[in-house]
Design a protein around this motif. Structure first.
Motif, PDB file in Angstrom:
ATOM      1  N   LYS A 364       0.860  -1.178   0.110  1.00 49.97           N
ATOM      2  CA  LYS A 364      -0.009   0.145  -0.077  1.00 49.97           C
ATOM      3  C   LYS A 364       0.980   1.178  -0.188  1.00 49.97           C
ATOM      4  O   LYS A 364       0.593   2.196  -0.518  1.00 49.97           O
ATOM      5  CB  LYS A 364      -0.947  -0.012   1.177  1.00 49.97           C
ATOM      6  CG  LYS A 364      -1.964  -1.004   1.241  1.00 49.97           C
ATOM      7  CD  LYS A 364      -2.811  -0.996   2.364  1.00 49.97           C
ATOM      8  CE  LYS A 364      -3.932  -1.997   2.304  1.00 49.97           C
ATOM      9  NZ  LYS A 364      -4.772  -2.051   3.479  1.00 49.97           N
ATOM     10  N   HIS A 365       2.122   1.271   0.855  1.00 45.51           N
ATOM     11  CA  HIS A 365       2.965   2.453   0.725  1.00 45.51           C
ATOM     12  C   HIS A 365       3.442   2.574  -0.501  1.00 45.51           C
ATOM     13  O   HIS A 365       3.703   3.755  -0.916  1.00 45.51           O
ATOM     14  CB  HIS A 365       3.891   2.242   1.795  1.00 45.51           C
ATOM     15  CG  HIS A 365       4.774   3.251   2.257  1.00 45.51           C
ATOM     16  ND1 HIS A 365       4.323   4.461   2.579  1.00 45.51           N
ATOM     17  CD2 HIS A 365       6.355   3.639   2.069  1.00 45.51           C
ATOM     18  CE1 HIS A 365       5.456   5.427   2.868  1.00 45.51           C
ATOM     19  NE2 HIS A 365       6.491   4.784   2.193  1.00 45.51           N
ATOM     20  N   LYS A 366       3.880   1.639  -1.155  1.00 41.19           N
ATOM     21  CA  LYS A 366       4.521   1.781  -2.617  1.00 41.19           C
ATOM     22  C   LYS A 366       3.387   2.520  -3.280  1.00 41.19           C
ATOM     23  O   LYS A 366       3.905   3.197  -4.255  1.00 41.19           O
ATOM     24  CB  LYS A 366       5.005   0.380  -3.071  1.00 41.19           C
ATOM     25  CG  LYS A 366       5.485   0.369  -4.422  1.00 41.19           C
ATOM     26  CD  LYS A 366       5.932  -0.993  -4.821  1.00 41.19           C
ATOM     27  CE  LYS A 366       6.391  -0.919  -6.316  1.00 41.19           C
ATOM     28  NZ  LYS A 366       6.892  -2.353  -6.665  1.00 41.19           N
ATOM     29  N   ALA A 367       2.362   1.951  -3.518  1.00 40.32           N
ATOM     30  CA  ALA A 367       1.282   2.471  -4.286  1.00 40.32           C
ATOM     31  C   ALA A 367       0.931   4.133  -3.906  1.00 40.32           C
ATOM     32  O   ALA A 367       1.002   4.813  -4.842  1.00 40.32           O
ATOM     33  CB  ALA A 367      -0.135   1.694  -4.226  1.00 40.32           C
ATOM     34  N   LEU A 368       1.092   4.438  -2.669  1.00 41.04           N
ATOM     35  CA  LEU A 368       0.978   5.934  -2.286  1.00 41.04           C
ATOM     36  C   LEU A 368       1.947   6.655  -2.843  1.00 41.04           C
ATOM     37  O   LEU A 368       2.049   7.750  -3.344  1.00 41.04           O
ATOM     38  CB  LEU A 368       0.656   5.930  -0.651  1.00 41.04           C
ATOM     39  CG  LEU A 368      -0.532   5.447  -0.220  1.00 41.04           C
ATOM     40  CD1 LEU A 368      -0.587   5.375   1.329  1.00 41.04           C
ATOM     41  CD2 LEU A 368      -1.687   6.264  -0.656  1.00 41.04           C
ATOM     42  N   LEU A 369       3.258   6.034  -2.576  1.00 42.87           N
ATOM     43  CA  LEU A 369       4.459   6.867  -2.823  1.00 42.87           C
ATOM     44  C   LEU A 369       4.527   7.118  -4.355  1.00 42.87           C
ATOM     45  O   LEU A 369       4.823   7.934  -5.086  1.00 42.87           O
ATOM     46  CB  LEU A 369       5.753   6.123  -2.709  1.00 42.87           C
ATOM     47  CG  LEU A 369       6.045   6.120  -1.229  1.00 42.87           C
ATOM     48  CD1 LEU A 369       7.416   5.177  -0.991  1.00 42.87           C
ATOM     49  CD2 LEU A 369       6.486   7.341  -0.886  1.00 42.87           C
ATOM     50  N   GLY A 370       4.161   5.980  -5.251  1.00 43.21           N
ATOM     51  CA  GLY A 370       4.012   6.231  -6.751  1.00 43.21           C
ATOM     52  C   GLY A 370       3.018   7.442  -7.058  1.00 43.21           C
ATOM     53  O   GLY A 370       3.481   8.277  -7.780  1.00 43.21           O
ATOM     54  N   SER A 371       1.953   7.494  -6.416  1.00 37.86           N
ATOM     55  CA  SER A 371       1.183   8.492  -6.732  1.00 37.86           C
ATOM     56  C   SER A 371       1.521   9.925  -6.366  1.00 37.86           C
ATOM     57  O   SER A 371       1.368  10.821  -6.887  1.00 37.86           O
ATOM     58  CB  SER A 371      -0.327   8.156  -5.830  1.00 37.86           C
ATOM     59  OG  SER A 371      -1.253   9.426  -6.047  1.00 37.86           O
ATOM     60  N   ALA A 372       2.297   9.791  -5.186  1.00 34.83           N
ATOM     61  CA  ALA A 372       2.675  11.358  -4.414  1.00 34.83           C
ATOM     62  C   ALA A 372       3.929  11.669  -5.539  1.00 34.83           C
ATOM     63  O   ALA A 372       4.325  12.925  -5.935  1.00 34.83           O
ATOM     64  CB  ALA A 372       3.605  11.085  -3.247  1.00 34.83           C
TER      65      ALA A 372
END
Length: 767
Positions: A364-372
């Motif tokens: 989930k963190h990887k997905a959020l970082l990609g979006s940021a």
């Protein structure tokens, strides 16, 4: 003759005990008539010699008293110097040695006097022998006595001159030594004062450095808060950091997967172990507890049997108990092993569950970082696009749009009436109070406007330095920009601003905006003033250096470079080549200055280019000045036209006065003794300044006195120097008064004479 006998008798009485005046007179009457006359002649000569000896004795006593008084005075002076300066002990020792030498000389004089007394006693004894009847030896004795008297007279005649000469030598030597001691004392006092001054200056310097460091630290902190970092580089670094973090998390996930795989293998082994044993840990634990309870029951029975059965029964029971105890120990060992396996199994299950939770969180963190990261890239691109489209000078560009219509102005009044009109307008420029400046001050001020674009107002607090500048602008409709100078300013960026390469924007400070505003179509014919409040809190030769240099060249070349290269787009219309601003002719810099431990002295580079006005302290004026009925905005072009006309009108007269000044004795003294000359800059300033002062109703004496006082008779030039004496300044004073009389200037050079007199008093005090 008997009078001579009366004079010598007391002398004989002093020298020969038992001899009186009557004895001497009786001795004379008994002498034969033929011998009496020569003896009385001898007695008369001896009386004169005795009187002269007594006079010499009195003179010696008087000289001794004078020497003693001089010695006492020197001793008193020496003691005073000892009290004032403990460091004068060495000089006092030298003076004591000289005093001892003086005492030795005095002893020598005393010895000579004793010899004279001895000679008189010997003469009296010889006279006694004569009176005793030694007539045959009289002639020889008289001859010897005459020779001795002649020798004594020669010695007596030489003695006053010798005493006088020696006294003069001692006095001169004492004076020289006293002068040397006083000079040494003054030098040491001056040295001590200089050291104290140096220590005070060092202390002040340290305090200034501390204050400056604190201010610089505050400025740096402010700049650090205000300056933005390079967004592109920051985004790139952030992106690299997040990608690195993602890669690290991926590696962590792989590691946890391996851990989960290992733990799964351990769980499989634990299941296999269960299948082999056929029991689970809970059942084994229950069996152990049952055995413990059975063991306790057996122990209880054993105790009962001990009390009721024989020794043999007890032995059998003990054997049974030991067998049961061994069985219990074996069961405990098996239970401990099973418990360890259970703990390992529980830990494996927990690690597996944690690893699974971590894997989900990291995904989930990887997905959020990609979006940021995607959003940040979009923001950086937007900022870059906005920077390409925006102008580097937003305020100056705004002025191009808003200040396009010329503001109406009115011609300035003729110079003959200008000062009176200006005095009335300044008086009512500020609401609630009436400002009063004398006509002489305003005449000099208007002359300064024609002379230089840099003014320095000096004076103690409360003399109206700031009020004169602001009230002048309010009175004539000029624009006044107040710039408080800060301690620690080092370069022109502190005054006009700086360019931020990342934001592609120039931080336009008030001074830069004032320079540009003065050139706009709307305000190009108005007067503008930049008021540098507390100008010498920092050194103007640093932050104002480019402006000082620009004032020395022609108007077309008065340019201040803002940027090294022209901005890509959006350069204001009035900038030269999009990166330089012109120093406008209708703008004056006025700096206020105090002189204390927190400020810096003006260097000659600044002082010589500026019009300096020392404002006197003045109380409230009883004169009521009528308020002007209208508000005006003076035209800059009309004021410059009035200045040009005044210069043409009085040019010949001013040049004639300058020529007389250049050839007078004052100029020669300043050049030969002080190394000072008038210079081309001063002559050009006088040609612009003096005609305007004259046309405004001032006098030649007022204008020339002001220029000489602020240029020549200031600290570091003629006055305030330690390599000159008071007599040197008096020579300058006489030459100045002589030039004033020869040029028929009328009024006295009050400012110059005041500065000279103050410095003479300083030098006479030993300052």
């Amino acid at each position: 003759m008997m009078a001579s006998v009366s004079q010598i008798a007391p002398l004989v009485g002093e020298s020969v005990p038992g001899w009186s005046e009557d004895t001497v007179k009786g001795f004379v009457t008994k002498l034969p008539e033929g011998d009496r006359s020569p003896f009385l002649t001898f007695v008369d000569d001896f009386a004169r010699l005795g009187a002269r000896a007594r006079e010499v004795h009195d003179e010696v006593k008087a000289k001794e008293t004078s020497l003693e008084d001089g010695r006492a005075a020197l001793q008193a002076d020496r003691e005073g110097l000892v009290v004032e300066r403990a460091s004068m002990d060495e000089a006092r020792s030298r003076f004591d040695a000289d005093a001892l030498k003086l005492a030795t000389e005095r002893d020598e004089v005393s010895r000579l006097r004793n010899e004279l007394v001895g000679a008189k006693q010997e003469l009296a004894l010889r006279e006694a022998e004569v009176r005793g009847g030694l007539v045959l030896e009289r002639e020889a004795s008289l001859k010897v006595l005459q020779e001795q008297i002649l020798a004594l007279e020669r010695q007596r005649d030489q003695l006053p001159s010798e005493v006088s000469r020696r006294r003069q030598e001692l006095l001169e030597e004492a004076r020289r030594e006293a002068a040397h001691v006083l000079e040494a004392a003054q030098e040491q006092a001056a040295s001590l004062e200089q050291k104290e001054t140096e220590l005070a200056l060092q202390d002040v310097g340290l305090k200034r450095r501390e204050n400056k460091i604190r201010v610089e630290e505050e400025v740096l902190r402010t700049r650090q808060r205000n300056l933005q970092e390079d967004a592109r580089q920051h985004a790139k670094d952030l992106l690299e950091e997040k990608e690195t973090e993602i890669a690290r998390h991926v590696r962590e996930i792989e590691r946890l997967r391996k851990v989960v795989s290992g733990q799964q293998s351990e769980l499989d082994e634990l299941d296999a172990l269960r299948q082999v044993t056929g029991d689970d840990p809970e059942k084994l634990l229950h069996d152990v507890e049952s055995l413990r309870a059975h063991n306790k029951e057996l122990d209880r029975k054993l105790q009962e049997m001990r009390s009721s059965q024989s020794e043999g029964d007890a032995k059998e029971l003990r054997e049974q108990r030991d067998a049961l105890q061994r069985s219990l120990d074996a069961a405990k060992g098996e239970l401990f092993g099973l418990r360890q396996q259970e703990e390992q199994w529980k830990l494996s299950v927990m690690e597996r569950e944690n690893a699974e939770t971590m894997r989900v969180v990291l995904e989930k963190h990887k997905a959020l970082l990609g979006s940021a990261v995607q959003e940040l890239r979009a923001q950086v691109d937007d900022l870059i696009d906005q920077g390409k489209e925006a102008t580097a000078f937003p305020e100056l560009t705004r002025m191009d749009k808003e200040l396009a219509l010329r503001i109406p102005t009115v011609p300035a009044p003729a110079l003959s009436a200008l000062v009176g009109d200006l005095q009335a307008r300044i008086a009512h420029a500020e609401e609630g109070k009436q400002l009063h400046f004398s006509k002489e001050v305003l005449q000099l001020f208007v002359g300064g406007l024609a002379m230089s674009r840099l003014h320095i107002f000096q004076g103690i607090s409360g003399t109206g330095k700031t009020s004169l500048a602001t009230a002048f602008c309010a009175a004539i409709g000029a624009t006044c920009t107040v710039v408080p100078v800060q301690a620690g300013w080092r370069d022109r960026a502190d005054l006009i601003g700086h360019y931020n390469a990342f934001e592609k924007r120039y931080y336009e400070k008030d001074t830069l905006q004032a320079l540009y505003r003065a050139q706009t179509e709307a305000q190009g014919d108005m007067l503008h003033v930049v008021l540098l409040d507390e100008m010498n809190l920092s050194r103007p030769e640093q932050y104002f250096a480019e402006f000082l240099s620009a004032m020395e060249v022609s108007q077309a070349k008065r340019l201040i470079t803002l940027m090294e290269s022209r901005p890509a787009s959006g350069a204001p219309a009035l900038l030269v080549d999009g990166r330089q601003i012109r120093l406008p002719a209708n703008l004056w810099f006025i700096g206020t200055a105090n002189h204390d431990e927190t400020t810096n002295a003006f260097a000659d580079k600044t002082h010589d280019r500026a019009f300096v006005l020392e404002l006197p302290k003045h109380g409230p004026s009883a004169e009521r000045i009528a308020r002007p009925s209208d508000r005006v905005t003076w035209s800059f072009d009309s004021l410059m036209h009035l200045f040009d006309e005044a210069r043409r009108k009085h040019a010949t007269h001013v040049k004639k006065l300058l020529s007389a000044l250049d050839s007078c004795r004052l100029t020669k003294i300043l050049n030969d003794s002080f190394g000072l000359g008038w210079g081309n800059r001063l002559e050009q300033q006088m040609v612009r300044f003096m005609p305007v002062v004259l046309e405004c109703g001032g006098t030649e004496a007022l204008a020339l006195d002001h220029m000489l006082a602020t240029r020549m008779f200031r600290d570091g030039k003629v006055t305030g120097r330690h390599d000159k004496r008071a007599d040197d300044l008096r020579v300058v004073e006489d030459a100045l008064n002589a030039f004033w009389r020869d040029a028929k200037l009328g009024d006295t050079p009050t400012s110059c004479l005041t500065a000279i007199e103050a410095d003479i008093q300083r030098l006479e005090r030993g300052g």
